[in-house]
Design a protein around this motif. Structure first.
Motif, PDB file in Angstrom:
ATOM      1  N   THR A  50    -101.057  45.839 -57.341  1.00  0.00           N
ATOM      2  CA  THR A  50     -99.804  45.079 -57.483  1.00  0.00           C
ATOM      3  C   THR A  50     -98.848  45.872 -58.376  1.00  0.00           C
ATOM      4  OG1 THR A  50    -101.158  43.079 -57.421  1.00  0.00           O
ATOM      5  CG2 THR A  50     -98.860  42.801 -58.040  1.00  0.00           C
ATOM      6  N   TYR A  51     -99.409  46.424 -59.452  1.00  0.00           N
ATOM      7  CA  TYR A  51     -98.583  47.213 -60.380  1.00  0.00           C
ATOM      8  C   TYR A  51     -97.982  48.428 -59.658  1.00  0.00           C
ATOM      9  CZ  TYR A  51     -97.316  49.230 -64.931  1.00  0.00           C
ATOM     10  OH  TYR A  51     -96.632  49.728 -66.012  1.00  0.00           O
ATOM     11  N   ALA A  52     -98.791  49.028 -58.787  1.00  0.00           N
ATOM     12  CA  ALA A  52     -98.317  50.203 -58.050  1.00  0.00           C
ATOM     13  C   ALA A  52     -97.186  49.836 -57.087  1.00  0.00           C
ATOM     14  CB  ALA A  52     -99.477  50.832 -57.285  1.00  0.00           C
ATOM     15  N   SER A  53     -97.022  48.545 -56.814  1.00  0.00           N
ATOM     16  CA  SER A  53     -95.967  48.097 -55.886  1.00  0.00           C
ATOM     17  C   SER A  53     -94.777  47.489 -56.616  1.00  0.00           C
ATOM     18  CB  SER A  53     -96.513  47.015 -54.944  1.00  0.00           C
ATOM     19  OG  SER A  53     -97.767  47.343 -54.473  1.00  0.00           O
ATOM     20  N   ARG A  54     -94.766  47.584 -57.947  1.00  0.00           N
ATOM     21  CA  ARG A  54     -93.770  46.798 -58.686  1.00  0.00           C
ATOM     22  C   ARG A  54     -92.328  47.187 -58.391  1.00  0.00           C
ATOM     23  NH1 ARG A  54     -95.780  50.656 -61.671  1.00  0.00           N
ATOM     24  NH2 ARG A  54     -94.694  51.658 -63.396  1.00  0.00           N
ATOM     25  N   SER A  55     -92.100  48.398 -57.864  1.00  0.00           N
ATOM     26  CA  SER A  55     -90.724  48.796 -57.539  1.00  0.00           C
ATOM     27  C   SER A  55     -90.288  48.194 -56.205  1.00  0.00           C
ATOM     28  CB  SER A  55     -90.637  50.315 -57.440  1.00  0.00           C
ATOM     29  OG  SER A  55     -91.372  50.736 -56.305  1.00  0.00           O
ATOM     30  N   GLY A  56     -91.238  47.573 -55.491  1.00  0.00           N
ATOM     31  CA  GLY A  56     -90.919  47.051 -54.157  1.00  0.00           C
ATOM     32  C   GLY A  56     -91.526  47.923 -53.078  1.00  0.00           C
ATOM     33  N   SER A  57     -92.002  49.105 -53.472  1.00  0.00           N
ATOM     34  CA  SER A  57     -92.644  49.986 -52.500  1.00  0.00           C
ATOM     35  C   SER A  57     -93.900  50.551 -53.163  1.00  0.00           C
ATOM     36  CB  SER A  57     -91.670  51.105 -52.129  1.00  0.00           C
ATOM     37  OG  SER A  57     -92.346  52.125 -51.460  1.00  0.00           O
ATOM     38  N   TYR A  58     -95.019  50.540 -52.447  1.00  0.00           N
ATOM     39  CA  TYR A  58     -96.284  51.000 -53.030  1.00  0.00           C
ATOM     40  C   TYR A  58     -96.169  52.473 -53.427  1.00  0.00           C
ATOM     41  CZ  TYR A  58    -101.271  51.476 -53.819  1.00  0.00           C
ATOM     42  OH  TYR A  58    -102.495  51.693 -54.401  1.00  0.00           O
ATOM     43  N   SER A  59     -96.558  52.774 -54.666  1.00  0.00           N
ATOM     44  CA  SER A  59     -96.308  54.107 -55.205  1.00  0.00           C
ATOM     45  C   SER A  59     -97.503  54.596 -56.024  1.00  0.00           C
ATOM     46  CB  SER A  59     -95.059  54.021 -56.076  1.00  0.00           C
ATOM     47  OG  SER A  59     -94.746  55.270 -56.604  1.00  0.00           O
ATOM     48  N   SER A  60     -97.398  55.826 -56.496  1.00  0.00           N
ATOM     49  CA  SER A  60     -98.480  56.429 -57.278  1.00  0.00           C
ATOM     50  C   SER A  60     -98.601  55.801 -58.669  1.00  0.00           C
ATOM     51  CB  SER A  60     -98.178  57.915 -57.443  1.00  0.00           C
ATOM     52  OG  SER A  60     -98.992  58.469 -58.437  1.00  0.00           O
ATOM     53  N   LEU A  61     -99.829  55.737 -59.168  1.00  0.00           N
ATOM     54  CA  LEU A  61    -100.044  55.252 -60.546  1.00  0.00           C
ATOM     55  C   LEU A  61     -99.918  56.398 -61.554  1.00  0.00           C
ATOM     56  CD1 LEU A  61    -103.085  52.936 -59.754  1.00  0.00           C
ATOM     57  CD2 LEU A  61    -100.937  52.146 -60.752  1.00  0.00           C
ATOM     58  N   THR A  62     -99.877  57.627 -61.052  1.00  0.00           N
ATOM     59  CA  THR A  62     -99.712  58.770 -61.959  1.00  0.00           C
ATOM     60  C   THR A  62     -98.378  59.443 -61.687  1.00  0.00           C
ATOM     61  OG1 THR A  62    -100.881  60.188 -60.393  1.00  0.00           O
ATOM     62  CG2 THR A  62    -102.175  59.296 -62.205  1.00  0.00           C
ATOM     63  N   ASP A  63     -97.957  60.256 -62.639  1.00  0.00           N
ATOM     64  CA  ASP A  63     -96.725  61.025 -62.464  1.00  0.00           C
ATOM     65  C   ASP A  63     -96.942  62.385 -63.140  1.00  0.00           C
ATOM     66  OD1 ASP A  63     -94.169  61.772 -61.842  1.00  0.00           O
ATOM     67  OD2 ASP A  63     -93.184  60.109 -62.866  1.00  0.00           O
ATOM     68  N   ALA A  64     -96.131  63.355 -62.778  1.00  0.00           N
ATOM     69  CA  ALA A  64     -96.277  64.688 -63.365  1.00  0.00           C
ATOM     70  C   ALA A  64     -94.921  65.368 -63.456  1.00  0.00           C
ATOM     71  CB  ALA A  64     -97.220  65.531 -62.500  1.00  0.00           C
ATOM     72  N   SER A  65     -94.806  66.305 -64.386  1.00  0.00           N
ATOM     73  CA  SER A  65     -93.531  67.027 -64.498  1.00  0.00           C
ATOM     74  C   SER A  65     -93.768  68.426 -65.061  1.00  0.00           C
ATOM     75  CB  SER A  65     -92.573  66.269 -65.430  1.00  0.00           C
ATOM     76  OG  SER A  65     -93.065  66.307 -66.755  1.00  0.00           O
ATOM     77  N   ILE A  66     -92.782  69.276 -64.819  1.00  0.00           N
ATOM     78  CA  ILE A  66     -92.732  70.570 -65.525  1.00  0.00           C
ATOM     79  C   ILE A  66     -91.350  70.627 -66.161  1.00  0.00           C
ATOM     80  CG2 ILE A  66     -92.865  73.084 -65.332  1.00  0.00           C
ATOM     81  CD1 ILE A  66     -94.211  72.615 -62.554  1.00  0.00           C
ATOM     82  N   GLU A  67     -91.313  70.675 -67.480  1.00  0.00           N
ATOM     83  CA  GLU A  67     -90.019  70.760 -68.177  1.00  0.00           C
ATOM     84  C   GLU A  67     -90.133  71.800 -69.273  1.00  0.00           C
ATOM     85  OE1 GLU A  67     -88.558  66.939 -69.598  1.00  0.00           O
ATOM     86  OE2 GLU A  67     -88.838  66.145 -67.573  1.00  0.00           O
ATOM     87  N   ASN A  68     -89.181  72.711 -69.288  1.00  0.00           N
ATOM     88  CA  ASN A  68     -89.177  73.796 -70.298  1.00  0.00           C
ATOM     89  C   ASN A  68     -90.526  74.497 -70.386  1.00  0.00           C
ATOM     90  OD1 ASN A  68     -86.543  72.969 -70.936  1.00  0.00           O
ATOM     91  ND2 ASN A  68     -87.366  71.425 -72.349  1.00  0.00           N
ATOM     92  N   GLY A  69     -91.109  74.755 -69.239  1.00  0.00           N
ATOM     93  CA  GLY A  69     -92.377  75.501 -69.190  1.00  0.00           C
ATOM     94  C   GLY A  69     -93.592  74.690 -69.595  1.00  0.00           C
ATOM     95  N   ILE A  70     -93.413  73.372 -69.761  1.00  0.00           N
ATOM     96  CA  ILE A  70     -94.557  72.520 -70.145  1.00  0.00           C
ATOM     97  C   ILE A  70     -94.965  71.646 -68.959  1.00  0.00           C
ATOM     98  CG2 ILE A  70     -95.401  70.709 -71.719  1.00  0.00           C
ATOM     99  CD1 ILE A  70     -94.770  73.237 -73.245  1.00  0.00           C
TER     100      ILE A  70
END
Ligand code: MEV
Length: 446
Positions: free
Chosen positions: A309-329
């Motif tokens: 349910t939490y993964a759908s809270r935006s209205g569309s089923y989505s990932s429970l994790t996220d990732a990024s690369i910022e300033n080489g990190i």
């Protein structure tokens, strides 16, 4: 319809009688033989067996699952060897690999964001909404006061009722209102506590409105539909994270760090925007989370339904994790609601759940939330790492080969020969069997 297999009073039969009845009606086999087979899985200790039988109903035997350990987890600078109960091969191995990978890069950090649980009283009211709303502050106070005998102990431990809201849901369903109640349940999962308070609220709601002259005769006819906790706990959330400079990722399964980091982030972003991928991505996360939840005697169905349910809270089923690369990190994180308990329930009753808790250093509920979310993150890291580099089948097929060889009663020596032979070949049951036959023939002819 054939009802000759209908039975009354099945629950009253002894364990052996139940098995005999099953043998005669469904297994068509000698009852003595069938009883022997089921009894193979009974506990030697009669008292322990009684304990297991008592967890559920109509029990005839125990269903074993592997209890494994994922070592090398460093979470908030503390080391853990994490118990995991799962039937799926490669899950514990993947979690262990990810734990080791991140141990060499500083480990995981984890924070509990909040720990609020939710319960609801669903009711019908046919009167003036304005009147009900104007009476609500007084009603709320009376509900809190009228449930003191249930909440007193929890309050002593620092928990209790946090708030009660009145929700007008009549635009969605005729005459339907709701009391949405929030609770703090400390180290218990709190289901019994919450449900007892809610049922008291339901009774009081009827009594208080029906005896108040503010309401007309018709308005006094409040009908409580049901009182029950909600397994959706979007305010009982934990966040776990890993991060390191991209270059410190090193060469990952033959792939340079930069390329790996970019591919990995892309893979997570795909799971964020595409529900088909998100479902599989989150399934991988739950492979880890459920394993810890089962090992520690918590309710994996509650955690599963809430997570999705939490993964759908935006209205569309989505990932429970996220990732990024910022300033080489490179950063990779999970945010997930986990309503867990470390006192009460099965945690303290099941001998292996108790052992799991001991292994984890007897964590409180918040610590268990952090440990569990971190395993989910590690599991997802392991899966996405494999998917974006060597592919998932390589590892899976290795385990598959071991399982096939075991089912063919291969010796250790034959298994290691098979592993060597199938290093660069496609594994199938038939191919494995043919290989086994060929090496046995060769050994025989020498
Ligand atoms: C298999 O149980 C889980 C995976 O499919 C998860 C994923 O695809 O991320 C490997």
């Amino acid at each position: 319809m054939n009802e000759d297999k209908k039975i009354a009073g099945f629950s009253k039969l002894s364990k052996t009688e139940k098995i005999h009845w099953l043998a005669q009606n469904f297994l068509y086999n000698n009852p003595i033989q069938v009883a022997k087979e089921f009894a193979t899985f009974w506990h030697d200790n009669i008292e322990e067996q009684k304990l297991f039988d008592g967890f559920s109903e109509n029990t005839i035997t125990n269903f074993y699952l592997p209890f494994g350990i994922a070592p090398n987890f460093k979470i908030n600078n503390k080391m853990y060897a994490i118990p995991m109960v799962t039937e799926e091969s490669s899950v514990v191995a993947a979690a262990s690999n990810a734990a080791k990978f991140w141990l060499d890069r500083g480990g995981f950090t984890s924070t509990v964001l909040n720990t609020i649980k939710i319960g609801q009283v669903h009711f019908n009211y046919k009167g003036s909404t304005e009147k009900l709303k104007s009476y609500f502050p007084e009603l709320k106070e009376a509900l809190i006061l009228g449930s003191k005998d249930i909440t007193a102990n929890m309050e002593k431990r620092g928990g209790g009722i946090v708030d009660i809201e009145l929700l007008d849901m009549t635009s969605k369903l005729e005459n339907y209102f709701q009391l949405r109640c929030s609770f703090q349940t400390c180290d218990s999962m709190g289901a019994n506590f919450i449900n007892s308070v809610l049922e008291r609220f339901g009774q009081l709601l009827i009594e208080l409105i029906s005896s108040n002259d503010l309401f007309t005769y018709q308005e006094k006819e409040v009908k409580v539909i049901m009182c029950i906790l909600s397994n959706y706990t979007p305010d009982c959330v934990v966040r776990s994270m890993v991060s390191c400079p991209v270059k410190d990722l090193g060469v990952v399964d033959g792939m340079p760090a930069e390329e790996f980091a970019e591919k990995f982030v892309q893979a997570v972003k795909i799971a964020i925007i595409d529900p088909y991928r998100a479902t599989t991505h989150n399934k991988g996360i739950m492979n880890g989370i459920d394993s810890v939840i089962i090992a520690t005697g918590n309710d994996f169905r509650a955690v599963e339904s809430c997570a999705h349910t939490y993964a759908s809270r935006s209205g569309s089923y989505s990932s429970l994790t996220d990732a990024s690369i910022e300033n080489g990190i490179f950063k990779f994180w999970i945010e997930i609601p986990l309503a867990l308990g470390t006192v009460g329930g099965l945690t303290a009753l099941h001998p292996l759940a108790k052992k799991s808790m001991e292994l984890l250093g007897t964590p409180n509920a918040s610590e268990l939330m952090m440990i569990t979310a971190t395993v989910g993150l590690a599991q997802n890291f392991g899966a996405v790492k494999a998917l974006t580099t060597s592919g998932i089948q390589q590892g899976h097929m290795k385990m598959h080969l071991s399982n096939i060889m075991m089912s063919l009663q291969a010796t250790e020596e034959e298994l290691s020969k098979a592993k060597e032979y199938f290093k660069d070949k496609v594994i199938s049951f038939n191919a494995a069997r043919e290989f086994l036959v060929s090496i046995r023939n060769r050994a025989y002819s020498h």
